[in-house]
Design a protein around this motif. Structure first.
Motif, mmCIF file in Angstrom:
data_model
loop_
_atom_site.group_PDB
_atom_site.id
_atom_site.type_symbol
_atom_site.label_atom_id
_atom_site.label_comp_id
_atom_site.label_asym_id
_atom_site.label_seq_id
_atom_site.Cartn_x
_atom_site.Cartn_y
_atom_site.Cartn_z
ATOM 1 N N GLU A 205 -1.786 3.790 1.490
ATOM 2 C CA GLU A 205 -1.740 2.927 0.311
ATOM 3 C C GLU A 205 -2.995 3.118 -0.542
ATOM 4 N N ALA B 137 -4.806 7.860 -6.438
ATOM 5 C CA ALA B 137 -4.093 8.869 -7.224
ATOM 6 C C ALA B 137 -3.634 8.297 -8.562
ATOM 7 N N LEU B 138 -3.118 7.076 -8.561
ATOM 8 C CA LEU B 138 -2.678 6.462 -9.814
ATOM 9 C C LEU B 138 -3.855 6.170 -10.731
ATOM 10 N N LEU C 128 4.777 10.639 -5.623
ATOM 11 C CA LEU C 128 4.683 9.298 -6.194
ATOM 12 C C LEU C 128 5.898 9.008 -7.059
ATOM 13 N N MET D 232 10.660 11.261 -7.958
ATOM 14 C CA MET D 232 9.240 11.367 -7.633
ATOM 15 C C MET D 232 8.596 12.571 -8.310
ATOM 16 N N LEU E 231 1.080 14.616 -2.370
ATOM 17 C CA LEU E 231 1.378 13.190 -2.423
ATOM 18 C C LEU E 231 2.478 12.996 -3.451
ATOM 19 N N THR F 88 6.677 3.432 -0.930
ATOM 20 C CA THR F 88 6.289 3.773 -2.295
ATOM 21 C C THR F 88 5.817 5.212 -2.476
ATOM 22 N N CYS F 89 5.551 5.949 -1.416
ATOM 23 C CA CYS F 89 5.055 7.312 -1.575
ATOM 24 C C CYS F 89 5.253 8.114 -0.289
ATOM 25 N N GLU G 164 5.892 5.135 -11.877
ATOM 26 C CA GLU G 164 4.482 4.798 -11.714
ATOM 27 C C GLU G 164 3.589 5.873 -12.333
ATOM 28 N N VAL G 165 3.960 7.139 -12.162
ATOM 29 C CA VAL G 165 3.187 8.230 -12.755
ATOM 30 C C VAL G 165 3.254 8.168 -14.280
ATOM 31 N N ARG H 269 -2.623 6.361 -2.457
ATOM 32 C CA ARG H 269 -1.710 6.160 -3.595
ATOM 33 C C ARG H 269 -2.420 5.461 -4.752
ATOM 34 N N THR H 270 -3.163 4.422 -4.447
ATOM 35 C CA THR H 270 -3.874 3.682 -5.492
ATOM 36 C C THR H 270 -4.885 4.577 -6.200
#
Length: 344
Positions: free
Chosen positions: A191, A197-198, A135, A83, A133, A57-58, A139-140, A194-195
């Motif tokens: 992970e 960052a979102l 992504l 991405m 990172l 995922t990233c 998602e972004v 990533r979480t």
């Protein structure tokens, strides 16, 4: 029910993995697959190192480098994943062309969000270090509530930005010490990053500001511009490609498409022509054999004579002259002979 991400381990690249004469080309292809890296000045030796962690995922990375310059190039993104990149400058300085004639300087400690499809130049100073990172775009977009753009993320204006900066710095440090963690620990940390960052992007998109509201149309134009470039890159071979088709491919009206390109001082068909010409130049530089008629048709030009004139106007040489210059050196001739003898 929670699932455990599959293990991942740091991947290490160094410009010193190859001999000096091949260093630039190898680094450009291995470490900068989404952008066009420009050759360093004569006599300047490239010195760079990249460590990455990858999941489904990233992508996380930390890089240091000598001074260099790169530019966004749609042809390099044709087969790249969709991405958007969050970056943190750790050392040195990044100079980015925020707008024509308006360079933006980004120093250590600054977070930013960058869309590789936004055309622009990026210049890194000597001894620069960054963490990034990458992504998934969808998602972004979902986190921000709008199309992503090239924007700085002030630590003082977003509640979660300092936390993400600290996390990126810490993960970069651990990535450089692979003996301290195993693959499962790296995967869980990635992970978590990533979480976070979102979450930060969701916070940034929700809080807004008067300046962000005033820039909304710029962001929309940027999204349409990027979507149109992606569509044109995929469909550049089509001879029937016109503004109406590009607008449909970008999901907007022709009027909004014109406005998106005009905001950058460009035209729709001018951008398409540039994509086609850059593709033609790249094909010439990759193939020791040249058939101009086939090349022009393959790159979306129905008229061979018009293609040759446009190529000379853009690059200063006819396609045949460019081919001769590219393949007339002893090294190029050796490559051509090797390819001709390859049974595959």
């Amino acid at each position: 029910m929670s699932t455990t991400p599959p293990p991942c381990v740091p991947e290490h690249l160094s410009s010193h993995d190859v001999e000096p004469g091949l260093r630039f080309d190898a680094w450009r292809e291995r470490a900068h697959q989404w952008v066009e890296m420009l050759p360093p000045p004569p006599g300047t030796e490239l010195d760079a190192e990249l460590l990455t962690l990858r999941s489904s995922t990233c992508i996380f990375g930390t890089m240091r480098s000598s001074a260099y310059e790169m530019r966004a190039a749609s042809r390099r993104l044709a087969h790249a994943p969709e991405m958007v990149v969050v970056t943190l400058i750790q050392a040195g300085e990044l100079i980015r062309d925020a707008a024509p004639g308006e360079p933006q300087r980004v120093g250590p400690g600054n977070l930013g969000l960058y869309d590789p499809w936004r055309i622009g130049n990026y210049r890194w100073s000597q001894g620069s270090r960054e963490v990034f990172l990458a992504l998934p775009r969808d998602e972004v977009r979902a986190a921000l509530g709008r199309e992503p753009g090239n924007v700085p993320i002030p630590l003082e204006h977003c509640a979660l930005a300092p936390a993400l900066a600290s996390q990126l710095n810490h993960l970069a440090l651990l990535t450089r010490q692979p003996q301290k963690l195993d693959g499962m620990e790296y995967a869980s940390l990635l992970e978590g990053t990533r979480t976070l960052a979102l979450l930060m992007l969701r916070n940034l998109g929700r809080q807004g500001s008067s300046q962000e509201q005033s820039d909304l149309e710029d962001d929309l134009n940027g999204g349409r511009h990027a979507a149109a470039l992606r569509f044109m890159e995929r469909e550049a071979h089509r001879h029937d490609l016109d503004v109406a088709a590009v607008a449909r491919g970008a999901g907007c009206s022709r009027t909004r498409l014109y406005a998106a390109f005009a905001s950058r001082g460009e035209t729709v068909m001018g951008a398409l022509r540039e994509i086609r010409l850059q593709r033609a130049k790249a094909l010439i530089e990759r193939s020791p054999r040249l058939h101009i008629g086939s090349l022009s048709w393959r790159c979306g030009f129905a008229d061979q004579s018009a293609f040759s004139k446009l190529f000379r106007l853009r690059f200063g040489l006819l396609p045949s002259e460019w081919h001769h210059r590219t393949w007339s050196s002893p090294a190029a001739e050796a490559v051509a002979r090797a390819r001709s003898q390859d049974p595959c």
